[in-house]
Design an enzyme around this catalytic site. Structure first.
Site, short mmCIF file in Angstrom:
data_model
loop_
_atom_site.label_atom_id
_atom_site.label_comp_id
_atom_site.label_asym_id
_atom_site.label_seq_id
_atom_site.Cartn_x
_atom_site.Cartn_y
_atom_site.Cartn_z
CE LYS A 87 -1.80 2.80 2.80
NZ LYS A 87 -1.59 4.01 1.96
CD GLU B 251 13.14 3.70 7.94
OE1 GLU B 251 13.10 4.73 8.67
OE2 GLU B 251 13.07 3.74 6.70
CB CYS C 128 13.64 8.52 8.06
SG CYS C 128 14.31 7.34 6.89
CD GLU D 211 11.01 12.20 11.08
OE1 GLU D 211 9.83 11.82 11.16
OE2 GLU D 211 11.91 11.53 10.55
O1 TXE Z 1 2.94 9.46 7.88
P1 TXE Z 1 2.12 8.15 8.19
P2 TXE Z 1 2.53 10.80 7.13
C1 TXE Z 1 7.10 11.09 9.34
C2 TXE Z 1 7.44 12.54 9.04
C3 TXE Z 1 6.13 13.08 8.54
C4 TXE Z 1 5.16 12.35 9.43
C5 TXE Z 1 3.74 12.26 8.92
O2 TXE Z 1 7.82 13.20 10.22
O3 TXE Z 1 6.01 14.47 8.68
O4 TXE Z 1 5.70 11.05 9.53
O5 TXE Z 1 3.73 11.74 7.60
C6 TXE Z 1 -0.01 4.70 6.07
N1 TXE Z 1 -2.67 1.72 9.31
N2 TXE Z 1 7.47 10.20 8.26
O6 TXE Z 1 1.25 11.35 7.65
O7 TXE Z 1 0.76 8.43 8.67
C7 TXE Z 1 -0.14 5.89 5.15
O8 TXE Z 1 -1.25 5.73 4.29
C8 TXE Z 1 -1.87 1.37 8.29
C9 TXE Z 1 8.75 9.55 8.36
O9 TXE Z 1 2.61 10.53 5.67
O10 TXE Z 1 3.00 7.32 9.07
C10 TXE Z 1 1.20 5.84 4.44
O11 TXE Z 1 1.20 4.84 3.42
N3 TXE Z 1 -1.24 2.27 7.51
C11 TXE Z 1 8.90 8.48 7.38
C12 TXE Z 1 2.16 5.41 5.55
O12 TXE Z 1 1.33 4.78 6.53
C13 TXE Z 1 -1.39 3.58 7.80
C14 TXE Z 1 8.29 8.62 6.06
C15 TXE Z 1 2.93 6.55 6.22
O13 TXE Z 1 2.00 7.46 6.74
C16 TXE Z 1 -2.22 4.00 8.87
C17 TXE Z 1 7.01 9.30 6.11
C18 TXE Z 1 -2.87 3.00 9.64
N4 TXE Z 1 -3.64 3.30 10.68
C19 TXE Z 1 6.66 10.07 7.17
N5 TXE Z 1 -2.18 5.35 8.92
C20 TXE Z 1 10.21 7.78 7.34
N6 TXE Z 1 10.50 6.99 8.38
O14 TXE Z 1 10.97 7.88 6.39
C21 TXE Z 1 -1.38 5.77 7.91
N7 TXE Z 1 -0.91 4.70 7.23
#
Ligand code: TXE
Length: 477
Positions: A174, A249, A283, A379
């Site tokens: 996804k 991660e 990240c 972050e």
């Molecule tokens: O993250 P989410 P977001 C951090 C970074 C960013 C913050 C928010 O600080 O500003 O996270 O980003 C899916 N069950 N990183 O809102 O929500 C979602 O659809 C299953 C760091 O984008 O964590 C997407 O595919 N899946 C990071 C993925 O999770 C769920 C990279 C990431 O979304 C879900 C990105 C649920 N309940 C953001 N809710 C890194 N480590 O590199 C959301 N998703």
């Protein structure tokens, strides 16, 4: 307008209820495509298809060489379509095109590496004094749910898909709702490569309900997730309801340490890459920079000059090194941290929020922030570097480790003993010495604390994506 459907059971399909969502180009601030909005029914169909492909299909049974050949076929097709894949990522999240091309090359390498890694791997043999011997076997775990973020849309997805399918699992990916495009094209290429239906399904849609329906489904055997620490905890709780192992991660707040004996040209070059590449949406970003007092003024003059020299603009312009953030929502998040710097007593040496209405934060360097300020602790995931000076090695190790994250750290020194000593004291999954962002896919990748659970890469991916089995055999009676 383009449409990105789900890839389920070897076909590209719309959602069962026909729902869609808009896909934005953050540079032009326009909707350029729509994508299928996955709901619980779509997720159930994707899981059923991958379950069938695992339980009854050829993929886990076809032998390692045949599986490797199929994966290399997909990698060949990706090479043929490399610029199309890169174009989708650049359109979808404003990543400068050359960086998107680099991500595609790395994504192809993910597939080739894990195809060969599983083909060439050996288990272990344990000779026993009792007249038996034992050996280990690494069989596929089953159906993998992979959830990936928007900052490296293709690269992070393939980092999960490649080891999962190489080890004989079937996989549902996804992608983030912000960046569905390149992963959907990857799913189309998997069909073209002749993958059996269900080996690689793509479910588009939002975290909830699409992602959450996958993690909660008890037909899923492994969950691998990259995203925020908060969502990571939700994902782990959901997978625990059916005891599916998780690999997480999550975020980071990487320390970048410049000692007084560093090669300053090299340190400045990597300090810029570490926080401004991909507009800081990494990240692994070096978002907390610590500079030895004796070289602070010289380093900062050069660092600020290098940040100001980055060419900002249209991500498709070959001159552009730095562009807008990936979405309006993310721009608003990063802006609020930048706006808070002054209130917390910090000073912005250069950069700040764009004043031309773009979803862009200029390369931003901040000093004088208290160590309790949110821009120092959280972050930000944007091009905002918070700088502090230090006097001693002991002091800087303690500063670097004083964070709830622990994904990575960098240090710059020409003193070999110090490099080893400090690297081993830093609480982080990866430490780079005199460099940044260099990866060998055999090494462990992951973090401690709020940066995640588990490691992936080489044999570490094998441990996660397989069920190791011990076979004990009597050889003497
Ligand atoms: O993250 P989410 P977001 C951090 C970074 C960013 C913050 C928010 O600080 O500003 O996270 O980003 C899916 N069950 N990183 O809102 O929500 C979602 O659809 C299953 C760091 O984008 O964590 C997407 O595919 N899946 C990071 C993925 O999770 C769920 C990279 C990431 O979304 C879900 C990105 C649920 N309940 C953001 N809710 C890194 N480590 O590199 C959301 N998703």
């Amino acid at each position: 307008m383009q449409f990105f459907g789900h890839i389920i059971d070897g076909e590209e399909v719309p959602s069962v209820d026909g729902a869609t969502f808009e896909v934005w180009n953050p540079w032009t601030q326009e909707v350029w495509a729509t994508a299928a909005e996955g709901g619980p029914e779509d997720a159930a169909l994707a899981v059923a298809s991958s379950r069938r492909a695992f339980d009854e299909g050829p993929w886990p049974r076809m032998g390692r060489a045949a599986r490797a050949a199929a994966i290399h076929r997909l990698a060949d097709l990706m090479e043929e379509r490399a610029d199309d894949l890169a174009t989708l990522d650049t359109t979808n999240m404003a990543k400068p095109f050359a960086q998107a091309q680099h991500d595609v090359a790395r994504s192809i390498w993910n597939f080739r590496f894990f195809a060969d890694h599983q083909r060439d791997h050996c288990g272990e043999v344990f000779p026993m004094d009792s007249g038996h011997h034992s050996y280990s076997e690494y069989g596929p775990a089953g159906v993998v749910a992979a959830i990936s973020p928007w900052n490296f849309p293709l690269m992070m997805a393939t980092w999960k898909i490649a080891p999962a399918i190489a080890w004989g699992n079937t996989c549902i990916i996804k992608p983030s709702e912000d960046t569905p495009a390149s992963v959907t094209l990857l799913g189309r290429l998997a069909i073209e490569a002749g993958f059996p239906p269900g080996v690689l399904n793509v479910l588009n849609g939002h975290g909830s309900p699409a992602g959450s329906s996958l993690t909660a489904d008890d037909r899923v055997d492994r969950v691998t997730f990259t995203g925020s620490s908060t969502t990571g905890k939700t994902v782990m709780a959901s997978a625990s309801s059916h005891l599916a192992p998780v690999s997480l991660e999550l975020g980071g707040k990487g320390a970048n340490i410049v000692f007084e004996d560093a090669d300053l040209d090299n340190a400045v070059h990597w300090a810029v890459e570490a926080i401004f590449r991909n507009s800081g949406q990494i990240c692994l970003a070096g978002s907390r920079l610590f500079v030895a007092s004796s070289v602070y003024d010289e380093f900062m003059d050069r660092f600020v000059a290098a940040a100001e020299a980055l060419t900002i603009g249209d991500p498709f312009d070959p001159k552009t090194r730095f562009s807008s953030l990936a979405s309006k929502k993310h721009f608003e998040k990063v802006s609020s941290y930048v706006d808070g710097v002054g209130l917390d007593g910090g000073k912005i040496l250069t950069g700040g929020v764009d004043d031309e209405g773009r979803w862009l934060i200029r390369p931003t360097i901040v000093t004088d922030l208290p160590l309790t300020a949110s821009a120092y602790c959280d972050e930000i995931f944007g091009p905002v570097c918070v700088v502090n000076r230090f006097e001693s090695e002991e002091e800087v190790v303690s500063l670097a480790n004083d964070t709830r994250y622990g994904l990575n750290a960098m240090l710059f020194t020409e003193n070999l003993s110090r490099a080893h000593r400090v690297a081993s004291q830093l609480r982080a999954g990866t430490v780079w010495v005199n460099c940044f962002f260099i990866r060998d896919l055999r090494t462990p990748f992951g973090g401690v604390g709020d940066s995640g659970v588990g490691r992936e890469g080489g044999n570490f991916s094998r441990e996660f994506f397989t069920e190791p089995k011990a076979v004990v055999m009597q050889i003497q009676r």
